[in-house]
Design a protein around this motif. Structure first.
Motif, mmCIF file in Angstrom:
data_model
loop_
_atom_site.group_PDB
_atom_site.id
_atom_site.type_symbol
_atom_site.label_atom_id
_atom_site.label_comp_id
_atom_site.label_asym_id
_atom_site.label_seq_id
_atom_site.Cartn_x
_atom_site.Cartn_y
_atom_site.Cartn_z
ATOM 1 N N PRO A 357 51.869 56.424 50.320
ATOM 2 C CA PRO A 357 51.166 55.777 51.518
ATOM 3 C C PRO A 357 49.876 55.342 50.827
ATOM 4 C CG PRO A 357 52.232 57.436 52.466
ATOM 5 C CD PRO A 357 52.638 57.564 50.923
ATOM 6 N N GLY A 358 49.469 54.259 50.969
ATOM 7 C CA GLY A 358 48.049 53.485 50.662
ATOM 8 C C GLY A 358 47.842 53.216 49.415
ATOM 9 N N THR A 359 48.706 53.167 48.524
ATOM 10 C CA THR A 359 48.720 52.989 46.953
ATOM 11 C C THR A 359 49.140 51.484 46.582
ATOM 12 O OG1 THR A 359 50.773 53.841 46.234
ATOM 13 C CG2 THR A 359 49.133 55.309 46.418
ATOM 14 N N ALA A 360 49.539 50.780 47.399
ATOM 15 C CA ALA A 360 49.834 49.378 47.217
ATOM 16 C C ALA A 360 49.199 48.480 47.853
ATOM 17 C CB ALA A 360 51.670 49.224 47.151
ATOM 18 N N THR A 361 48.730 47.288 47.210
ATOM 19 C CA THR A 361 47.885 46.272 47.934
ATOM 20 C C THR A 361 48.448 45.165 47.668
ATOM 21 O OG1 THR A 361 45.827 47.578 47.585
ATOM 22 C CG2 THR A 361 45.556 45.113 47.877
ATOM 23 N N LEU A 362 48.434 43.996 48.799
ATOM 24 C CA LEU A 362 48.970 42.517 48.584
ATOM 25 C C LEU A 362 47.743 41.797 48.727
ATOM 26 C CD1 LEU A 362 51.114 40.528 48.640
ATOM 27 C CD2 LEU A 362 51.058 40.710 50.989
ATOM 28 N N ALA A 363 47.585 40.793 47.798
ATOM 29 C CA ALA A 363 46.684 39.813 47.565
ATOM 30 C C ALA A 363 47.193 38.369 47.669
ATOM 31 C CB ALA A 363 45.687 39.824 46.439
ATOM 32 N N VAL A 364 47.002 37.524 48.425
ATOM 33 C CA VAL A 364 47.594 36.103 48.642
ATOM 34 C C VAL A 364 46.382 35.059 48.470
ATOM 35 C CG1 VAL A 364 48.478 34.342 50.312
ATOM 36 C CG2 VAL A 364 49.110 37.059 50.438
ATOM 37 N N PHE A 365 47.034 34.035 47.513
ATOM 38 C CA PHE A 365 45.865 33.003 47.103
ATOM 39 C C PHE A 365 46.525 31.751 47.751
ATOM 40 C CE2 PHE A 365 45.823 36.601 44.402
ATOM 41 C CZ PHE A 365 44.571 36.822 44.463
ATOM 42 N N PRO A 366 45.812 31.014 48.477
ATOM 43 C CA PRO A 366 46.190 29.808 49.171
ATOM 44 C C PRO A 366 46.015 28.725 48.186
ATOM 45 C CG PRO A 366 44.584 30.684 50.351
ATOM 46 C CD PRO A 366 44.594 31.608 48.961
ATOM 47 N N GLN A 367 47.191 27.759 47.878
ATOM 48 C CA GLN A 367 47.265 26.664 47.259
ATOM 49 C C GLN A 367 47.197 27.053 45.654
ATOM 50 O OE1 GLN A 367 43.782 24.187 48.765
ATOM 51 N NE2 GLN A 367 45.219 23.171 49.952
ATOM 52 N N THR A 368 47.655 28.062 45.459
ATOM 53 C CA THR A 368 47.763 28.502 44.231
ATOM 54 C C THR A 368 49.375 28.567 43.567
ATOM 55 O OG1 THR A 368 45.833 29.655 44.288
ATOM 56 C CG2 THR A 368 47.041 30.371 42.446
ATOM 57 N N ASP A 369 49.517 28.002 42.287
ATOM 58 C CA ASP A 369 50.825 28.142 41.993
ATOM 59 C C ASP A 369 51.188 29.149 40.852
ATOM 60 O OD1 ASP A 369 50.002 27.432 39.490
ATOM 61 O OD2 ASP A 369 50.454 25.456 39.573
ATOM 62 N N HIS A 370 52.682 29.054 40.455
ATOM 63 C CA HIS A 370 53.113 30.167 39.610
ATOM 64 C C HIS A 370 52.209 30.302 38.218
ATOM 65 C CE1 HIS A 370 56.277 32.648 38.533
ATOM 66 N NE2 HIS A 370 56.593 32.183 37.141
ATOM 67 N N TYR A 371 51.422 29.238 37.934
ATOM 68 C CA TYR A 371 50.755 29.420 36.687
ATOM 69 C C TYR A 371 49.222 29.693 37.039
ATOM 70 C CZ TYR A 371 55.119 27.845 34.936
ATOM 71 O OH TYR A 371 56.446 27.922 34.584
ATOM 72 N N TYR A 372 48.938 30.244 38.293
ATOM 73 C CA TYR A 372 47.506 30.614 38.776
ATOM 74 C C TYR A 372 46.818 29.426 38.849
ATOM 75 C CZ TYR A 372 48.962 35.127 36.182
ATOM 76 O OH TYR A 372 49.798 36.209 35.730
ATOM 77 N N ALA A 373 47.059 28.169 39.016
ATOM 78 C CA ALA A 373 46.224 26.860 39.265
ATOM 79 C C ALA A 373 46.196 26.609 40.535
ATOM 80 C CB ALA A 373 47.063 25.824 38.445
ATOM 81 N N LYS A 374 44.914 25.977 41.047
ATOM 82 C CA LYS A 374 44.959 25.739 42.342
ATOM 83 C C LYS A 374 45.513 24.198 42.400
ATOM 84 C CE LYS A 374 42.088 26.993 45.304
ATOM 85 N NZ LYS A 374 42.214 27.734 46.741
#
Length: 423
Positions: A357-374
């Motif tokens: 418990p408490g060791t995993a984090t989710l980060a979500v990035f809007p309008q960002t694709d598979h190659y880290y591009a906006k």
């Protein structure tokens, strides 16, 4: 190759001749690349994959279209220049693998004492990670970690870059590749200037499957994955076809028939373990294999050994996450049409937090694709990629991804608590 290359409606065009092999072959601006040593060059990834297998001194026969005429330019591959850095020492090393040596590239920040470190694991393609251009997303990730004070280590996949006497990448299966990166992990731990209690593994795409396979057996401080999956490959492929068929604007009945055709083919190959040769006896299935699976007529699909993909099907992804003792950051781009399932990323986080418990984090990035591009919406990202607007995508790198990863990583190696979810 030593040239700036732009995809056009007519093919890959030389926009600027810079150095190395391009100068030696007397390439000119406006030349359209047609084939390399007899292999066609339909798009930029095909060129990158072929060039990654070349060594200094290898013979090169490049077919180009110049002013309406086809020319054969012959010479020798001049090799890649060594990387340099203003903020780190770039160390070229090697590590034993099977009967040969894999190229290892280390960036050591100009700091004293034992430093935190990052092992980078790229996606599935057989492409060299040496001397990446500054705009490449992998180079941006490496540079961000080096600037943050981390030693970074990249290890070439078997047969790529300056690796010697190792099997061709395309012939290796997933177990070989995991062993490949285990060698990289061991090399990183052996460096006298690395604090082995502060190692973070970063896996992109298929690297998000390899990373937990390593961390399940080799304790590290943190694991970061971006754009990955938690499903069996059979399930993933079917969902991928549904997502991408819709993005392509396929007519509804054609869309559904395509899924039906893919369902049987995927089930027989991934679940029932039928051979590609047996499946290809059916002309209709052979057409799908060739046009959509990149079947080479023998033993490869999607540019890799067929067993590579079958082993992904059987890989116990969530079991690896259960066994991982590290803190985990799962990053998801909302415009990612390749690793499109936010639910899969959430499942990884739920699995880790269930057992620790408490060791995993989710980060979500809007309008960002598979190659880290906006790159806008998923549809916009899909269209840009299929129109081969790679330069535009590379320039749109979302620095929030690396900022988030570094902030999280610094908290982890400092022993500070991390948030469970980052929007």
């Amino acid at each position: 190759m030593g040239a700036q290359i732009e995809p056009t409606a007519n093919g890959l065009q030389i926009a600027k001749v810079i150095e190395g092999t391009a100068v030696q072959l007397h390439l000119k601006e406006g030349d359209i690349l047609q084939s390399l040593n007899g292999e066609p060059l339909p798009d930029y990834p095909a060129l990158v994959n072929l060039m990654s297998t070349k060594r200094a001194g290898d013979k090169v026969v490049l077919s180009v279209l110049r002013n309406g005429k086809t020319l054969q330019l012959k010479g020798k591959f001049s090799g890649k220049p060594l990387e340099t850095s203003a903020v780190s020492e770039v160390i070229y090393d090697q590590a034993a693998y099977k009967q040969g040596q894999l190229r290892v590239i280390i960036n050591r920040p100009k700091k004293e004492g034992k430093l935190p470190a990052m092992l980078f694991i790229p996606g599935y393609t057989c492409s060299s990670i040496d001397n990446l251009p500054d705009y490449h997303p992998y180079k941006r990730i490496i540079d961000a970690y080096v600037a943050g004070g981390y030693v970074t280590l990249r290890i070439e996949k078997s047969g790529l870059g300056d690796s010697q006497n190792t099997p061709p990448c395309e012939s290796c299966d997933l177990k070989d590749e995991i062993e490949n990166f285990e060698v990289g992990s061991q090399k990183l731990r052996s460096l006298p200037y690395v604090d082995t209690t502060k190692i973070i593994i970063v896996g992109h795409s298929m690297g998000g499957i390899v990373a937990p396979a390593l961390s399940a057996n080799h304790p590290v401080a943190g694991v970061i994955v971006y754009g990955t999956t938690a499903k069996s490959w059979f399930e993933y492929q079917l969902e991928m076809y549904r997502v991408q068929n819709e993005l392509a604007g396929m007519e509804p009945l054609e869309y559904e028939q395509s899924i039906r055709d893919q369902y049987e083919l995927n089930y027989r190959f991934f679940v029932e373990k039928e051979s590609l040769a047996e499946l290809a006896k059916d002309p209709k299935k052979e057409a799908v294999l060739t046009s959509q699976w990149m079947y080479n007529g023998v033993d490869k699909i999607y540019g890799r050994n067929m067993e590579y993909w079958r082993q992904i099907q059987d890989m116990p992804h969530l079991e690896h996450w259960k066994k991982t003792t590290a803190n985990v950051l799962v990053q998801f781009g909302e415009s990612d049409f390749q690793a499109f399932s936010k639910a899969d990323h959430e499942q990884i986080v739920r699995t880790v937090n269930y057992y620790r418990p408490g060791t995993a984090t989710l980060a979500v990035f809007p309008q960002t694709d598979h190659y880290y591009a906006k790159s806008g919406t998923m549809k916009e990202a899909y269209d840009k990629f299929n129109q081969q607007r790679y330069g535009e995508l590379f320039e749109a790198f979302n620095t929030e991804v690396t900022r988030n990863a570094l902030e999280w990583g610094n908290q982890v190696i400092a022993g500070q608590p991390v948030a469970n979810t980052i929007a």
